[in-house]
Structures are given as C-alpha cells and as structure tokens.
Design a protein around this motif. Structure first.
Motif: not given
Length: 343
Positions: A197-216
C-alpha cells in the motif's frame, strides 16, 4: 541506541531498491531524461548530472555504467551524497548527485520545483506521482504511479522523509525515481517501499542548497531537431541569480547554424530554480546553444552542408597539344624539316 536503530533501519532500506508495482506502464522513449543504473532510477539534471537515491551507490564506486532510452551506455565519473551514516541523524538525506562523463541526450526534461517557494512544500493529502524501473524477470520495466501523501514530519529541521500510498507501490528496481507534484515538477526522490500500500521518499526541499551547489548549471534539453523559429523553456539550477545576457553579448552563446534572437533568459535576472525562455532561429544544419561551458543544446545534430563536388579536369580535344596528338605547330615543324632535307 537511537543511532544504532537508525543505522539498522537505513541498512534495511539499502539492501533492496524499489520500483513501481501496480502502476501504469510507460514508454521509456517518452522519458529520455530517466536513466537506469545499478538497479535504480536516475533523473538527468543540468546536462551531465543525475539525481538519484544515495543508497544506490553506498559501498560501491561511482564509475558505474548507466543505460539510456536510446540504448546507449555512459560511464559515471564522481558522486556527491547526503546519505552518510557519519552525519548527525537529522542531516541524513537519501539523495545523491552523480556526475557523468558527457552530456546525456535528452529531448525533453522534468523541471525541479521551486524549492524556495512556500507553495512547493509537501503537505498531507497532496497528490504525487513517481516513475521508476520495475523489474520483471530481472529486466527493467518503466512504470508510473499516482499516490497521495499520507505521512510526513512537518519540521524540516528534523527529517526530509515523507510517505505516500495508493493503488501502486515500490518494488525492487527503482530507488531514486523522481517524485513529481501535480505540475509534474520534481519535489523528491523515491527511497523505500515493499508493502502493498505505501512507499516513501525524501523531500528535496531540505537539500535545496546542496543540490544547487552540486549542479550549478542551466537545466534544459540537450538535443533538439527543428528549423525556423522555436521558443524553449529552461531552468536555472545555479547557486546565484543569473541570465544569458553576457554570453549573448560576447558572442559565446551560439555556434553553427542557430542564433538566439530573444527571450527572458537574456532580459531578466533568473533566481535559483526559476525558469525563463530562449527564442531561437535555426537553419537546416547543426548548431549549438552553449548555456554554460560544457553544457550545450545541440540543434539538428549531424546535419552538415554537403561538400561541393570538385570540378572534373577538362579532357583535351583532338588535335590539342596534349595526349600525344600533333597540333598545327607540330605539323609546321615537320613541314620545315622536310623542306630542309630537299634542299
């Protein structure tokens, strides 16, 4: 004991990767920005970056080979992840950014939600979807599921995890699958499942600054085929506000048979996660729009002007001076010799 329990829970998730079961089969060619690697699903961002779950590579090297919708295989180079059991409990986020050896060919993309905007925050009852590679007899099979958010920790400083349920759920094959909101923008990555019935995931909102730093970088399709005028939406995944005015003004924005004629990417300042437009005109041959150094949109790849056929050397006419024939000057010379002999 709390830390040990958390690590054991993470290890249990890491031992199996997950994919969609009970969802809708979809055609991989319609989602060229999705890649299959190491039993996981990744999403292409910024040309040569792949977003996926951090545990997909835990204990392995990033020099893996990923599979593309066009049948091509590309090697990975390096990986950054927030999935690190040495981090404090509230900082462990099961996401990774994988850098690939070259741009991945994509004719369309999924935008990342504006993770700075309050309206993109995940809420209970939100409808979400996720797309991942299920495994049928060990063969990846792409599927899509629509679920509803059923549980989350609202304090972003405490956890990035949220759960969702519906008629479809995750099974081995698709950790890292993009989680999309109702606007088909990426808000998270799928990390767990296994129940009916269920699945789980990670919200990117908490990692938003980290994402930008590693993509840029700019996030856009990398391969387009068109002639004439076209308007394209692209996204800034840069750390700082930016635009393409400088590249246009110094002549480094385009090469070949394409030009950028306007658009908000030239005139406006684009904030991180913001989108803008590029107005382009393309001829019939190959050209490139160079968004960042090494990050390009190739237009009409492989279409080159036909080289001119070199002219055929003229064939000497009969009686000419070439080819062993005797011309009129030669005849006069022979006649002179004959007259001298008579005398």
């Amino acid at each position: 004991m709390k830390t040990v329990a958390l690590l054991l829970a993470i290890a249990s998730l890491s031992s199996t990767v997950y994919a969609v079961e009970g969802g809708q089969d979809v055609n991989w060619q319609d989602y060229p920005y999705l890649v299959e690697v190491h039993g996981c699903t990744g999403t292409v961002l910024g040309g040569n970056k792949v977003l996926l779950a951090g545990h997909c590579f835990w204990g392995t090297t990033p020099q893996q080979t990923l599979s593309l919708a066009n049948g091509e295989a590309i090697n990975g180079l390096s990986m950054k992840t927030l999935y690190d059991t040495d981090l404090p409990e509230n900082e462990i986020i099961d996401v990774a950014i994988w850098t690939i050896e070259k741009n991945i060919p994509t004719s369309n993309i999924a935008f990342v939600a504006d993770l700075n905007a309050p309206e993109t925050k995940v809420e209970l009852g939100d409808e979400i979807s996720f797309i991942g590679f299920g495994r049928d007899n060990h063969i990846p099979k792409l599927g899509r599921a629509i679920n509803t958010v059923t549980w989350m920790i609202n304090d972003l400083s405490e956890s990035a995890r949220f759960d969702y349920s519906g008629t479809a759920h995750s099974v081995p094959g698709d950790s890292g699958a993009p989680i999309l909101n109702i606007y088909n923008n990426i808000i998270g990555v799928n990390t767990s499942g296994g129940s009916t019935t269920s699945s789980g995931g990670e919200r990117l909102r908490k990692a938003k600054d980290w994402l930008l730093q590693n993509i840029n970088a700019w996030h856009s399709p990398t391969e387009l085929m068109f002639t004439g005028d076209n308007t394209l939406d692209i996204q800034s995944l840069h750390v700082n506000p930016t635009n393409l005015a400088e590249r246009q003004n110094n002549g480094t924005l385009t090469t070949g048979d394409v030009s950028v004629t306007g658009g908000t990417c030239l005139t406006d300042t684009i904030e991180p996660f913001g989108t803008c437009t590029l107005e382009m005109t393309a001829g019939q041959y190959e050209g490139k729009v160079i968004l960042d150094d090494g990050n390009e949109i190739t237009i009409n790849r492989g279409k080159k002007p036909t080289p001119p056929i070199p002219p055929t050397p003229p064939t000497p006419k009969d009686g000419g001076s070439g080819g062993g024939s005797i011309g009129w000057l030669g005849l006069l010379g022979l006649l002179g010799c004959a007259l001298r002999r008579k005398n």
